[in-house]
Scaffold this motif. Structure first.
Motif, PDB file in Angstrom:
ATOM      1  N   ALA A   1     -16.445  16.484 -44.590  1.00  0.00           N
ATOM      2  CA  ALA A   1     -17.301  17.416 -45.329  1.00  0.00           C
ATOM      3  C   ALA A   1     -16.635  17.797 -46.648  1.00  0.00           C
ATOM      4  CB  ALA A   1     -17.568  18.666 -44.494  1.00  0.00           C
ATOM      5  N   ALA A   2     -15.325  17.970 -46.619  1.00  0.00           N
ATOM      6  CA  ALA A   2     -14.608  18.350 -47.837  1.00  0.00           C
ATOM      7  C   ALA A   2     -14.567  17.193 -48.828  1.00  0.00           C
ATOM      8  CB  ALA A   2     -13.191  18.801 -47.492  1.00  0.00           C
ATOM      9  N   GLU A   3     -14.242  16.015 -48.339  1.00  0.00           N
ATOM     10  CA  GLU A   3     -14.111  14.871 -49.244  1.00  0.00           C
ATOM     11  C   GLU A   3     -15.434  14.506 -49.892  1.00  0.00           C
ATOM     12  OE1 GLU A   3     -10.468  12.182 -47.737  1.00  0.00           O
ATOM     13  OE2 GLU A   3     -12.158  12.271 -46.353  1.00  0.00           O
ATOM     14  N   LEU A   4     -16.514  14.629 -49.130  1.00  0.00           N
ATOM     15  CA  LEU A   4     -17.824  14.264 -49.666  1.00  0.00           C
ATOM     16  C   LEU A   4     -18.530  15.458 -50.300  1.00  0.00           C
ATOM     17  CD1 LEU A   4     -19.105  11.957 -46.780  1.00  0.00           C
ATOM     18  CD2 LEU A   4     -18.065  11.278 -48.936  1.00  0.00           C
ATOM     19  N   ARG A   5     -17.893  16.629 -50.247  1.00  0.00           N
ATOM     20  CA  ARG A   5     -18.498  17.873 -50.765  1.00  0.00           C
ATOM     21  C   ARG A   5     -19.840  18.123 -50.079  1.00  0.00           C
ATOM     22  NH1 ARG A   5     -13.662  17.065 -52.558  1.00  0.00           N
ATOM     23  NH2 ARG A   5     -13.372  16.487 -54.745  1.00  0.00           N
ATOM     24  N   GLU A   6     -19.845  17.972 -48.763  1.00  0.00           N
ATOM     25  CA  GLU A   6     -21.094  18.116 -48.018  1.00  0.00           C
ATOM     26  C   GLU A   6     -20.938  19.084 -46.853  1.00  0.00           C
ATOM     27  OE1 GLU A   6     -23.145  13.779 -48.928  1.00  0.00           O
ATOM     28  OE2 GLU A   6     -22.249  14.132 -46.963  1.00  0.00           O
ATOM     29  N   PRO A   7     -20.972  20.378 -47.139  1.00  0.00           N
ATOM     30  CA  PRO A   7     -20.786  21.357 -46.065  1.00  0.00           C
ATOM     31  C   PRO A   7     -21.850  21.273 -44.965  1.00  0.00           C
ATOM     32  CG  PRO A   7     -21.376  22.435 -48.147  1.00  0.00           C
ATOM     33  CD  PRO A   7     -21.105  21.009 -48.447  1.00  0.00           C
ATOM     34  N   HIS A   8     -22.980  20.639 -45.247  1.00  0.00           N
ATOM     35  CA  HIS A   8     -24.022  20.582 -44.205  1.00  0.00           C
ATOM     36  C   HIS A   8     -23.522  19.840 -42.965  1.00  0.00           C
ATOM     37  CE1 HIS A   8     -24.757  16.500 -45.799  1.00  0.00           C
ATOM     38  NE2 HIS A   8     -25.244  16.249 -44.612  1.00  0.00           N
ATOM     39  N   ARG A   9     -22.514  19.004 -43.141  1.00  0.00           N
ATOM     40  CA  ARG A   9     -21.969  18.286 -41.991  1.00  0.00           C
ATOM     41  C   ARG A   9     -21.390  19.237 -40.959  1.00  0.00           C
ATOM     42  NH1 ARG A   9     -21.078  12.787 -42.812  1.00  0.00           N
ATOM     43  NH2 ARG A   9     -22.019  12.131 -44.757  1.00  0.00           N
ATOM     44  N   ILE A  10     -20.890  20.374 -41.416  1.00  0.00           N
ATOM     45  CA  ILE A  10     -20.337  21.363 -40.496  1.00  0.00           C
ATOM     46  C   ILE A  10     -21.453  21.910 -39.606  1.00  0.00           C
ATOM     47  CG2 ILE A  10     -19.122  23.575 -40.294  1.00  0.00           C
ATOM     48  CD1 ILE A  10     -17.393  21.460 -41.567  1.00  0.00           C
ATOM     49  N   ALA A  11     -22.585  22.221 -40.224  1.00  0.00           N
ATOM     50  CA  ALA A  11     -23.706  22.781 -39.467  1.00  0.00           C
ATOM     51  C   ALA A  11     -24.215  21.775 -38.444  1.00  0.00           C
ATOM     52  CB  ALA A  11     -24.828  23.193 -40.415  1.00  0.00           C
ATOM     53  N   ARG A  12     -24.398  20.538 -38.883  1.00  0.00           N
ATOM     54  CA  ARG A  12     -24.921  19.515 -37.974  1.00  0.00           C
ATOM     55  C   ARG A  12     -23.956  19.296 -36.818  1.00  0.00           C
ATOM     56  NH1 ARG A  12     -30.283  18.305 -39.169  1.00  0.00           N
ATOM     57  NH2 ARG A  12     -30.522  19.042 -41.303  1.00  0.00           N
ATOM     58  N   TYR A  13     -22.705  19.310 -37.129  1.00  0.00           N
ATOM     59  CA  TYR A  13     -21.687  19.133 -36.095  1.00  0.00           C
ATOM     60  C   TYR A  13     -21.762  20.275 -35.077  1.00  0.00           C
ATOM     61  CZ  TYR A  13     -17.140  19.577 -33.882  1.00  0.00           C
ATOM     62  OH  TYR A  13     -16.150  19.739 -32.956  1.00  0.00           O
ATOM     63  N   MET A  14     -21.886  21.497 -35.563  1.00  0.00           N
ATOM     64  CA  MET A  14     -21.919  22.640 -34.647  1.00  0.00           C
ATOM     65  C   MET A  14     -23.140  22.590 -33.741  1.00  0.00           C
ATOM     66  SD  MET A  14     -20.404  25.967 -36.446  1.00  0.00           S
ATOM     67  CE  MET A  14     -21.523  25.944 -37.829  1.00  0.00           C
ATOM     68  N   GLU A  15     -24.240  22.094 -34.268  1.00  0.00           N
ATOM     69  CA  GLU A  15     -25.438  21.977 -33.438  1.00  0.00           C
ATOM     70  C   GLU A  15     -25.177  20.995 -32.299  1.00  0.00           C
ATOM     71  OE1 GLU A  15     -28.632  21.168 -36.235  1.00  0.00           O
ATOM     72  OE2 GLU A  15     -27.953  22.893 -37.418  1.00  0.00           O
ATOM     73  N   ASP A  16     -24.421  19.961 -32.598  1.00  0.00           N
ATOM     74  CA  ASP A  16     -24.054  18.997 -31.572  1.00  0.00           C
ATOM     75  C   ASP A  16     -23.140  19.642 -30.534  1.00  0.00           C
ATOM     76  OD1 ASP A  16     -23.843  16.300 -30.477  1.00  0.00           O
ATOM     77  OD2 ASP A  16     -21.773  16.402 -31.168  1.00  0.00           O
ATOM     78  N   VAL A  17     -22.151  20.401 -31.016  1.00  0.00           N
ATOM     79  CA  VAL A  17     -21.224  21.063 -30.095  1.00  0.00           C
ATOM     80  C   VAL A  17     -21.976  22.077 -29.224  1.00  0.00           C
ATOM     81  CG1 VAL A  17     -19.267  22.660 -29.938  1.00  0.00           C
ATOM     82  CG2 VAL A  17     -19.189  20.748 -31.546  1.00  0.00           C
ATOM     83  N   ALA A  18     -22.859  22.838 -29.848  1.00  0.00           N
ATOM     84  CA  ALA A  18     -23.607  23.855 -29.103  1.00  0.00           C
ATOM     85  C   ALA A  18     -24.436  23.196 -28.000  1.00  0.00           C
ATOM     86  CB  ALA A  18     -24.500  24.658 -30.050  1.00  0.00           C
ATOM     87  N   GLY A  19     -25.117  22.105 -28.341  1.00  0.00           N
ATOM     88  CA  GLY A  19     -25.928  21.410 -27.350  1.00  0.00           C
ATOM     89  C   GLY A  19     -25.067  20.857 -26.226  1.00  0.00           C
ATOM     90  N   THR A  20     -23.952  20.275 -26.603  1.00  0.00           N
ATOM     91  CA  THR A  20     -23.030  19.713 -25.615  1.00  0.00           C
ATOM     92  C   THR A  20     -22.511  20.808 -24.688  1.00  0.00           C
ATOM     93  OG1 THR A  20     -22.398  18.066 -27.247  1.00  0.00           O
ATOM     94  CG2 THR A  20     -20.942  18.324 -25.378  1.00  0.00           C
ATOM     95  N   PHE A  21     -22.236  21.960 -25.263  1.00  0.00           N
ATOM     96  CA  PHE A  21     -21.770  23.085 -24.445  1.00  0.00           C
ATOM     97  C   PHE A  21     -22.859  23.566 -23.491  1.00  0.00           C
ATOM     98  CE2 PHE A  21     -22.234  27.719 -24.059  1.00  0.00           C
ATOM     99  CZ  PHE A  21     -21.324  27.900 -23.023  1.00  0.00           C
ATOM    100  N   HIS A  22     -24.066  23.756 -23.997  1.00  0.00           N
ATOM    101  CA  HIS A  22     -25.149  24.247 -23.138  1.00  0.00           C
ATOM    102  C   HIS A  22     -25.348  23.320 -21.943  1.00  0.00           C
ATOM    103  CE1 HIS A  22     -26.349  27.641 -25.513  1.00  0.00           C
ATOM    104  NE2 HIS A  22     -26.722  26.934 -26.548  1.00  0.00           N
ATOM    105  N   ARG A  23     -25.223  22.034 -22.180  1.00  0.00           N
ATOM    106  CA  ARG A  23     -25.401  21.077 -21.083  1.00  0.00           C
ATOM    107  C   ARG A  23     -24.234  21.174 -20.088  1.00  0.00           C
ATOM    108  NH1 ARG A  23     -28.069  18.638 -25.379  1.00  0.00           N
ATOM    109  NH2 ARG A  23     -26.229  17.707 -26.320  1.00  0.00           N
TER     110      ARG A  23
END
Length: 552
Positions: free
Chosen positions: A482-504
């Motif tokens: 995210a830092a190298e590509l200057r794309e903070p949205h990757r953090i959000a998308r990643y967290m959504e994945d982690v949240a889903g994985t956790f809920h399961r």
RNA sequence: GCGCCUGUAGCUCAGUCGGAUAGAGCAGGAGCCUUCUAAGCUCUUGGUCGGGGGUUCGAAUCCCUCCAGGCGCACCA
């Protein structure tokens, strides 16, 4: 075992094979070997395509090379299985114990987990918003307020030395028009056609007159200056208050006036003259930006002797570089993308590398719908949607998160109802809810007197645990990317994945003992995992400037 | 005219050192609460990745071209 460690292990195995004469690599062993988590679980915990990548160089069949590496990889501690699949993929399965160790790593690193060092040693200046101090911040500024701030946090997390900067355009004709507009309102007159028509101008006039009753008695020219300056100070303070409320912080508020007053413009012109890109024509002073890809040359000093806005831009860039920044990032809206060429040319004319020392990401427009209607600003009609109004409608968390969750270079439409609703289809709440749920488990554990105790990582052998651990292990790489590509949205998308994985995981794996059960090693190990997951979500939300609530 | 951005499921969008059967959410259909937050989970329907050509073991991804949409091309600030 982290992906990083596994990558190193694969590389070591490759090097060993070369040393043993089983493989020959004319270009040597690559520094880094890509190890990724396959989409399909049947392809193991991790997969690497090195064999296919290197087959040609090694003059070997990809599958044969893969088989050879697989044999050596199987002997690596923590690796339980290695399969060769498809055209030459190496599918690696890691032991539960090796994988489970990550929970300890995350918990022990706490707020530090996820920080990377890919940008260590880089001094970055990130400039965003830079609105005229002639009115409140509005809808057009909101995207960069959220994304710029998040980007700065992400860059910092990747090890960069980051300075956030706001350039105040406090000089020039616009300021005078602003002053004239306030003055007109103070006298009950109509605002000039090319002035500022927002209702806030009238309120400003009233407040200023109340504060300085004698102001309307001053001679016209002095009065205009007095109104202009008082209005400027109030609007600047208002913008700072708005940004504060939006949790967007700046290190430096840089006034255009100080560039001129401090002789920085003359200085910059001298520097550029020295580089040989300045010339005179038609009574004006120009910079030959077309030497570096701009579509036309730009005027620095007008025929009337005044400096252009472009001259100030030039001086500002030179100043940033002289303050020691390696990279100057300018976040601009799509309506300013015409500036990209000339800004890059400035860097090149100053003798810099326009591909390295300057970066100009362009953010596309945002539309916000409230109750089905677009919030729209119209300067002519004087209607304006301020940042504060949008915040009032959607809330800081929902707004920041929703703006940060999309790549900035794609146009975006947000619906207030959509981003504020408390349902799982709203990513903000989905992620925040996961954090609250995790916090709740940790609270309950404390109430039950269950202590995390010693971690036995081999207890984390459930499929859902393995997937969750794998997801948590990705965090540092996500931050780095995210830092190298200057794309903070990757953090959000990643967290959504982690949240889903956790809920399961939560759905299938009971964390705390039930009833009168005694706590076992499984319970304790899961508590470590819960704690680690909470850390990752808290750190990730922190990178976006969004709250991580413990209760919802 | 020139330049930048966008085009992926009915909708909103992910998907960059080129990787395995192109993903997620919503919408539609069917299920799961006597114990840690059901604000959750499970299953299911759905695709010419705008069109065409090229590069190669392999292309949504890289190159060329065309089409469609958004934005921009000041001795303004």
């Amino acid at each position: 075992m982290t992906p990083e460690q596994l990558s190193t292990a694969v590389r070591d195995v490759l090097a060993a094979a070369v040393d043993a004469g089983e493989v020959s690599l004319p270009d040597g062993v690559p520094d880094r070997v890509t190890v990724e988590r396959p989409r399909n679980r049947e392809h193991g915990d991790y997969a690497t395509n090195v064999a296919m990548q290197l087959a040609k160089k090694a003059g070997a069949n990809p599958r044969a090379l893969a088989e050879l590496l697989a044999a050596r990889l199987r002997a690596v501690d923590g690796v339980t299985a290695v399969d060769v699949a498809g055209p030459g993929f190496l599918n690696i399965t890691v032991s539960a114990a090796a994988q489970g160790e990550l929970a300890r790593t995350v918990v022990e690193q706490g707020a530090e987990y996820g920080r990377a060092d890919v940008l260590t040693g880089t001094r970055l200046n990130i400039e965003f918003i830079s609105a005229n101090p002639t009115g409140p911040l509005h809808l057009g500024h909101v995207r960069w307020a959220a994304v710029g701030d998040a980007m700065a946090r992400v860059l910092d997390a990747a090890g960069a030395d980051v300075t956030r900067e706001f350039y105040i355009n406090d000089r020039g004709a616009q300021m005078d028009k602003f002053g004239a507009s306030i003055m007109a309102r103070a006298h009950g007159r109509d605002v000039p056609d090319d002035g500022y028509h927002g209702s806030y101008v009238g309120e400003l006039a009233r407040a200023i007159v109340e504060d300085q009753p004698g102001i309307t008695e001053l001679p016209e020219d002095e009065q205009l200056v007095a109104f202009r300056e008082a209005g400027y100070q109030r609007q600047l303070a208002e913008q700072q208050r708005q940004l504060d409320e939006f949790r967007t912080r700046f290190d430096v508020w840089y006034s255009e006036r100080t560039l001129h007053d401090g002789g920085r413009v003359e200085h910059a012109l001298d520097v550029l003259r020295g580089k040989g890109h300045v010339f005179e024509a038609d009574g004006a002073v120009w910079m030959r930006t077309t030497d570096f890809g701009d579509d036309k040359d730009r005027v620095l000093v007008r025929t009337d002797g005044g400096y252009t806005y472009f001259a100030a831009d030039t001086a500002y860039y030179v100043d940033k570089r002289e303050r020691g920044f390696d990279v100057c990032i300018y976040l601009l809206g799509a309506d300013h993308h015409g500036y990209v060429g000339r800004l890059r040319a400035i860097a090149a004319c100053a003798g810099d590398d326009a591909d390295r020392n300057i970066e100009i990401p362009i953010g596309q427009m945002v539309k916000i719908l409230d109750r089905g209607e677009e919030l729209k600003l119209s300067k002519r009609a004087g209607t304006m949607i301020t940042l504060g109004q949008v915040v009032d409608a959607a809330g800081v968390d929902a707004l920041r998160y929703s703006l940060c969750r999309y790549p900035a270079d794609s146009p975006l439409t947000l619906d207030v109802a959509q981003i504020t609703k408390h349902t799982p289809d709203n990513p903000v709440f989905y992620v925040q809810y996961a954090h609250a749920r995790l916090s709740s488990i940790l609270r309950n554990a404390a109430d039950l007197g269950v202590d995390r105790g010693e971690l036995d990582p081999s207890m984390l052998n459930h499929e859902r645990e393995s997937v969750l651990l794998g997801a948590l292990a990705e965090f540092p790489r996500v931050v780095a990317t995210a830092a190298e590509l200057r794309e903070p949205h990757r953090i959000a998308r990643y967290m959504e994945d982690v949240a889903g994985t956790f809920h399961r995981f939560y759905d299938d794996c009971r964390v705390l003992p039930m009833g009168d059960e005694d706590a076992t090693d499984v319970h304790r190990a899961r508590l470590w995992l819960v704690d680690a997951t909470r850390v990752v979500l808290a750190n990730g939300l922190g990178l976006l400037g969004v709250a991580a609530p413990e209760r919802m």
